[in-house]
Write a protein that holds these residues in place. Sequence first.
Motif, PDB file in Angstrom:
ATOM      1  N   UNK A 119       0.832  -1.201   0.000  1.00  0.00           N
ATOM      2  CA  UNK A 119       0.000   0.000   0.000  1.00  0.00           C
ATOM      3  C   UNK A 119       0.866   1.251   0.000  1.00  0.00           C
ATOM      4  N   UNK A 120       1.936   1.228   0.786  1.00  0.00           N
ATOM      5  CA  UNK A 120       2.841   2.377   0.849  1.00  0.00           C
ATOM      6  C   UNK A 120       3.502   2.625  -0.507  1.00  0.00           C
ATOM      7  N   UNK A 121       3.858   1.557  -1.221  1.00  0.00           N
ATOM      8  CA  UNK A 121       4.456   1.699  -2.552  1.00  0.00           C
ATOM      9  C   UNK A 121       3.456   2.303  -3.537  1.00  0.00           C
ATOM     10  N   UNK A 122       2.213   1.875  -3.448  1.00  0.00           N
ATOM     11  CA  UNK A 122       1.170   2.434  -4.313  1.00  0.00           C
ATOM     12  C   UNK A 122       1.000   3.928  -4.047  1.00  0.00           C
ATOM     13  N   UNK A 123       0.971   4.306  -2.769  1.00  0.00           N
ATOM     14  CA  UNK A 123       0.813   5.716  -2.402  1.00  0.00           C
ATOM     15  C   UNK A 123       2.005   6.537  -2.883  1.00  0.00           C
ATOM     16  N   UNK A 124       3.196   5.967  -2.782  1.00  0.00           N
ATOM     17  CA  UNK A 124       4.401   6.669  -3.230  1.00  0.00           C
ATOM     18  C   UNK A 124       4.375   6.890  -4.738  1.00  0.00           C
ATOM     19  N   UNK A 125       4.002   5.842  -5.471  1.00  0.00           N
ATOM     20  CA  UNK A 125       3.959   5.957  -6.937  1.00  0.00           C
ATOM     21  C   UNK A 125       2.887   6.955  -7.373  1.00  0.00           C
TER      22      UNK A 125
END
Length: 299
Positions: free
Chosen positions: A7-13
Amino acid sequence: MAKGDNQALKESFAGCVGGIVQVMTGQPFDTVKVRLQTQPDQYSSMVDCVKKTLKNEGFKGFYKGALTPLIGIGACVSIQFSALESAKRYFIAQNASRNQHNPTDLSYAQLFLSGSASGVANSVLSGPIEHVRSRLQIQARSGAAGAYAGPIDFFKRVYGKYGLAGIYKGQGITLVREFGGYGIYFLTYEALMKRQMKIQKTQNRGDVAGWMQCLFGACSGYTLWTVMYPIDAIKSKIQTDSFEVADRKYKGVADCVKKVLAAEGVMGFYRGFVTCMLRAGPVNGFTFMAYEATMRVLA
């Protein structure tokens, strides 16, 4: 990979996508804003600044210093949204531990602090990025004696002579702006989204129409800059002041405030404000819309 990490990677992207959109739509406005803030003797108005920039430098003059923010602001906005969502999850966990009926229903104070956390995290990159962008934006001609050839040349020369202190010039006032500004910014957006989701009786952010997300983002930009613009003006003046102590116009923030008031009055802190507000709506509206749309695609 854990679900939380994913989820954190999705938010970062998604934040990175929003940041790129922000730079491409906002750089010309920002160039005019910074020039009006830092070179009051050269431009009589926003229109005068636009005319002179077009005449002397062409359209590309509005995109001076754009490479650094194009790369860096994408990272900055990525950090903003990641830190925001992390802080929101922290407060949700705190609410749950207190057996709150609806732990995801964050208070305005919690939303403000979540936004402030994103601003503080963002400042690590935004400080030097805005410093180099401002320096490059106020250069009339890149080939002039002593001018910086670009962001890499700036970092090499400034770091070589002044170290990290030179790169992070004006970081104190930048932190003040980021803490208060992003607290207001994300509080406005999240409060408007929360209200609309209650009206639509939905828990899914994607159910809120894209045009409404864009409108809420625009409102967030307006509230941020209405409150924080004088702080931003001081930041620009401090960051573009001389590196050499003996040649500086301002000894510090307090001295800058005193001298601007004496020379230009209160309106000295609002030079470029109209340009900033013209930029604030579309830039922040598209940033939030791009972020929410990317999150829906990645869901």
